[in-house]
Each structure stands twice: as C-alpha cells, then as structure tokens.
Scaffold this active site. Sequence first.
Site, PDB file in Angstrom:
ATOM      1  N   LYS A 183       0.766  -1.289  -0.076  1.00 14.00           N
ATOM      2  CA  LYS A 183       0.016  -0.027   0.060  1.00 14.00           C
ATOM      3  C   LYS A 183       0.890   1.386   0.057  1.00 14.00           C
ATOM      4  CE  LYS A 183      -3.575   2.368   2.814  1.00 14.00           C
ATOM      5  NZ  LYS A 183      -4.663   2.443   3.656  1.00 14.00           N
ATOM      6  N   GLU A 230      10.499  -4.689   4.626  1.00  8.68           N
ATOM      7  CA  GLU A 230      10.616  -6.065   4.110  1.00  8.68           C
ATOM      8  C   GLU A 230      10.227  -6.376   2.847  1.00  8.68           C
ATOM      9  OE1 GLU A 230       8.949  -4.887   6.900  1.00  8.68           O
ATOM     10  OE2 GLU A 230       8.856  -6.139   8.552  1.00  8.68           O
ATOM     11  N   GLY A 272      -4.808  -1.777   4.955  1.00  5.37           N
ATOM     12  CA  GLY A 272      -4.038  -2.942   4.200  1.00  5.37           C
ATOM     13  C   GLY A 272      -4.731  -4.255   4.516  1.00  5.37           C
ATOM     14  N   ARG A 273      -5.443  -4.558   5.705  1.00  6.72           N
ATOM     15  CA  ARG A 273      -5.692  -5.919   6.107  1.00  6.72           C
ATOM     16  C   ARG A 273      -7.132  -6.043   5.612  1.00  6.72           C
ATOM     17  NH1 ARG A 273      -4.890  -2.619  10.229  1.00  6.72           N
ATOM     18  NH2 ARG A 273      -6.372  -1.651  11.544  1.00  6.72           N
ATOM     19  N   GLU A 333      -4.967  -6.455  14.757  1.00  4.42           N
ATOM     20  CA  GLU A 333      -4.551  -5.411  14.427  1.00  4.42           C
ATOM     21  C   GLU A 333      -5.572  -4.459  14.284  1.00  4.42           C
ATOM     22  OE1 GLU A 333      -0.915  -4.543  11.510  1.00  4.42           O
ATOM     23  OE2 GLU A 333      -2.537  -4.146  10.303  1.00  4.42           O
ATOM     24  N   HIS A 352      -4.860 -33.698  17.252  1.00  2.51           N
ATOM     25  CA  HIS A 352      -3.536 -34.097  17.612  1.00  2.51           C
ATOM     26  C   HIS A 352      -2.770 -33.423  18.223  1.00  2.51           C
ATOM     27  CE1 HIS A 352      -5.644 -37.859  16.094  1.00  2.51           C
ATOM     28  NE2 HIS A 352      -5.987 -36.835  15.223  1.00  2.51           N
ATOM     29  N   LYS A 392       8.994  -0.687  14.387  1.00  3.32           N
ATOM     30  CA  LYS A 392       9.690  -0.552  13.027  1.00  3.32           C
ATOM     31  C   LYS A 392      10.699   0.438  13.272  1.00  3.32           C
ATOM     32  CE  LYS A 392       5.419  -1.058  10.219  1.00  3.32           C
ATOM     33  NZ  LYS A 392       4.674  -0.353   9.264  1.00  3.32           N
TER      34      LYS A 392
HETATM   35  O1  F6P Z   1       3.082  -2.988   9.949  1.00  2.80           O
HETATM   36  C1  F6P Z   1       1.702  -3.182   9.809  1.00  2.80           C
HETATM   37  C2  F6P Z   1       1.332  -2.730   8.439  1.00  2.80           C
HETATM   38  O2  F6P Z   1       1.321  -1.438   8.084  1.00  2.80           O
HETATM   39  C3  F6P Z   1      -0.083  -3.361   8.036  1.00  2.80           C
HETATM   40  O3  F6P Z   1      -1.135  -2.892   8.419  1.00  2.80           O
HETATM   41  C4  F6P Z   1       0.048  -3.544   6.706  1.00  2.80           C
HETATM   42  O4  F6P Z   1      -1.031  -4.485   5.988  1.00  2.80           O
HETATM   43  C5  F6P Z   1       1.436  -4.078   6.264  1.00  2.80           C
HETATM   44  O5  F6P Z   1       2.270  -3.346   7.293  1.00  2.80           O
HETATM   45  C6  F6P Z   1       1.975  -3.879   4.925  1.00  2.80           C
HETATM   46  O6  F6P Z   1       1.858  -2.442   4.534  1.00  2.80           O
HETATM   47  P1  F6P Z   1       2.216  -2.074   3.252  1.00  2.80           P
HETATM   48  O7  F6P Z   1       1.032  -2.728   2.026  1.00  2.80           O
HETATM   49  O8  F6P Z   1       2.152  -0.615   3.089  1.00  2.80           O
HETATM   50  O9  F6P Z   1       3.520  -2.667   2.437  1.00  2.80           O
END
Ligand code: F6P
Length: 533
Positions: free
Chosen positions: A197, A203, A255-256, A341, A372, A501
């Site tokens: 987003k 990452e 995002g979620r 979240e 199990h 972060k």
């Molecule tokens: O760190 C949490 C977050 O901001 C989530 O809310 C989001 O889904 C995820 O990181 C990834 O964010 P982006 O889509 O901006 O890379």
Amino acid sequence: MNQAWDALKDHHAAVEGRPILDLFDGGDRAAMFTAQADGMILDFAKTNIDERGLGLLLQLAEAAGLADKRAAMFDGARINETEGRAVLHTALRNMDKPLVVDGQDVTIALRDTHARMTAFADDVRTGRFTGQGGQITDVVNIGIGGSDLGPAMAVLALAPFHDGPRVHFISNVDGAHAADTLRGLNPETTLVIVASKTFTTIETMTNAETVRAWMAARVANPAAQFAAVSTAAEKTSAFGIASERVFGFEDWVGGRYSMWGPIGLSLMLAVGPKGFDAFLRGGAAMDAHFRCTPFAQNLPVLLALVGLWHNQICGYATRAVLPYDQRLSRLPAYLQQLEMESNGKRVAMDGSDLPYHSGPVVWGEPGTNGQHAFYQLIHQGTRVVPCEFLVARRGHEPDLAHQHLLLVSNCLAQSEALLRGRSLAEATEIMEKKGLTGAELDRQARHRVFPGNRPSITLAYDQLTPFVLGQIIALYEHRVFVEGVILGINSYDQWGVELGKELALALQPMLEGKRDTSGKDGSTQHLVAWARG
Ligand code: F6P
C-alpha cells in the site's frame, strides 16, 4: 451504554456455571440460536447465551448506535478518525452502484482499475503478456501483512479453482523466504508483483530488490516482468515499474481489508477474473445481509456479540478458529491480523483508557490436525477457550466423499464433546469395566473427566467456493467493525506496529558496527554484541 454492560455482567453472574446442555431442554434452541445468510449458517446454540442474554447483547449494539455507524461506514464518512480517512473496502465489491464521497463517485476509478486488472490477468493467463522466456508459468507476490495474508490465504483456499500460473508468496525479510521460494523458478517466465500500500515497507522493498537482482542475472529487462500494487504511484515509478502495470487504490482501503481490490491481483491470476468476481459477489452478498437484516438475525452482528460475551463478559482471553477445511489453513493467520491489528487497542476513539479488555488473542489450526496437538488443553485445561468451527457440507473431491464424512463427523464430535464433557461417574464406570478398583480407580477416573460446558460456535456452508470465501471474509470484517463500534475503539488504525519498526531502523547501524549501543538497555546491548559475534 454503561447500563447495558452492567446488565450483561449481572446476567452473567447469575448464569455463570450453569450447564449449557440444560438450555436445550424444551423449545427449539438449535433453531432459535442459528442464523443464516445466503446458504451460510451460524449456529451459536452451544454457548451460555440465553434469550435474556441475547436480548441484552442486542441492547448493547443498539446503545452503541450501531445502525448509524454502519451507515456512516458504507457511506464513506471518515470513521478512521485518527488518520482522518473513510473506510471503504466495501466499495471494492459493490462497484456497480455509484458512491459519492466528497462530491465524487468513487466507483468510477474502482471500475476502471478493476477492468485494467482483468485485462492484465487475461493477458497473462492467455499468453498475450509473456516473460522474456515465454508464457508466464509462475507469479511471485511480494508483500507483507495485509498485502500478503489475504491473497495467500485465498489462493490456498481456492486451489480447486486454479487454472492460471502457479502463485507464490514472499513476505518475510528473512532471506530464507525469498531463497526457498525462488529455488526452482525460471526468472524468464516469472511475473513479480510488488504489493505494498505504502511502497515503503522495509521487508517488501528489500525482498523486491532481492528478486529483481535474481531476475537480472538471467533476464535482460527485469522491470518488464514486474507489476506493482500500491497507493503510491510516484514510488512505484521510481522503482522502475511501468505505469501500465501499476494498479492503484485509495488510502481509504486499509491494508488488512485490501484483498478485494488490486492487492487481490495474485488471486485473480490464479483463479481467473470470473472466479475473482465470484469472490467479490460473495463479499457483496454479506454486505447486503449486514446492512439489511435485523440485528437478531444478522450474522456479523451475532458473531460480534458472541465474541463480546465470551471475551469482555465471561473473561475468556483467547478465541480458537478451527476450520475443518484444510484449504482454510491460513485463515487463522489471516484473522490474526484482521482482528488483532484492528481491535487490539487500549484507548477509546477519544483517547480515554478503555474500561474493559479490547479484542481477544485469536489463534487456530485446521481440524483434524489440531485435535492431535492442542485440543487436549481445550478439553481439559484450566482455561476456557471459546472455539469457532468452520465446516463445509461438501468437499471438492467426490471420490473422497468418505473422507469428507469423517472430517464432518470429527468437527461435530468436537463441539459435542466440548458441550457435553464426561462426568466423573461416567469416567469411573469406564475404568471399572477395565477392572480398576479402589484408590487406583478413583485416580485414573479423575484423569478421564472432561468438564464440558465449554462454548463453541459453528459456521457451516455448502462448499468452499469463491463466493463462499467472499462471504466468510466479509463476515469476519464486519464482525470486527461491530466489535469495534461497541467497544468504542478505532478498528482502522494500527499505531501499535510503529515503535518496533522505528527501533529496528535504529538498531541496524548498531548491528553493522557503525554506531555504538549507548542508550540501549543492558539486555539489548548484550544481544547486539552477541549478534555481532
Ligand atoms: O506494519 C503493519 C502494516 O502497516 C499493516 O497494516 C499492513 O498490512 C502491512 O504493514 C503492509 O503494509 P504495506 O502494504 O504498506 O506494505
């Protein structure tokens, strides 16, 4: 509002500990405590909620102004107050009706993006868009959190509908994830989607660089095999991705909550635009149900109220999600982000401390595997874990129908066992038949007692299709909304992920030896020294 909470607490104190099984005596409790929406049923009869309890829970929803707040969300009001944003993921699956926000019909742009996604997916799937070595065989989605969990869960869930390229996901900054995923893939026939987003997530951007370098070793123009999904158009172009393969969305899609739009591109590539649209229709059907059905028969409202009863009123701190549907194996992980979240907050919308607990810890694994592993604790541990079972009437393997029957019987058996338990008298009788007597009989029988009276709900559907998956996901999204409204929190921000972060960024130069660790606590200093060897 407080009165409604107090009345519920009083009611709970009066009924706590009574056998849920007794509630089935007289009357048709199963029918009264089951609701349905477009073929999906929610059975919450195996809980300690009775008519009065349900009435009080419904009053809680009324007192919170749920109907008005629901309308405000669907109409595009800025209900995400701490970020000043609307919350309009529902528009992504209801694009055919105009929705005017700030004087503009937002569905025009949504339809345009959806049409571009569809054309691109068709091109990839039919070979009109190729890699530098021929037809695209594999798609790698690079994203994390909401840009990964939704599509990854859904691609797995809809395996019987796959008729496109293979789809893979890289999320973790651990290089192992990229290395293991790329092993065996052909860079010349791989399409990479960078899904973020913000297009700043460390990452995702690190993995995107890694995968670009992997591709550059074999392909003359790696950028030509990259697509991007983001709200940050200038950042995607700075990364070198041509605008015709950039699919944008607005910041009012959290995002979620974003898998219904371009973040779902990997799913569309796997199941095709028609399958993806069926998923959207399932979500839209649940929206219509949520908007129009009285609270007492409204699946998201009831699911939320049962959740509040168990967590805030009964004090059960966790909730197990147990899909008896192997292809939903990533649903618990997906719901962890969606629910925790969204509703893992400690202050109300106005900044005041919450007077009660916010959302529960959500966890789970598919049945029968979990049986199990951790069901021992669910049945005989000292803590009560409300369980949510999901089960389909039919599988997708007609020649393995006998296995599906076994799966369903296990699912029903678990909720029955949780409800019924096994008394000391029953356990004693069993052990007597095995020849035990005296103190040894008593000791062994006590180990075989199941307290029972443990609540569960069952969400049942005909078969896991794209439509049904859309219903399930929209159901859980709206449950989070209802719980958030009643708790008075903002379900749509996530400030709790920021501190870690920031600290990680500050620690990086310390791990590289470019900065000393003064100012850090002793433990962190010690661990940095250890990591540096
Ligand atoms: O760190 C949490 C977050 O901001 C989530 O809310 C989001 O889904 C995820 O990181 C990834 O964010 P982006 O889509 O901006 O890379």
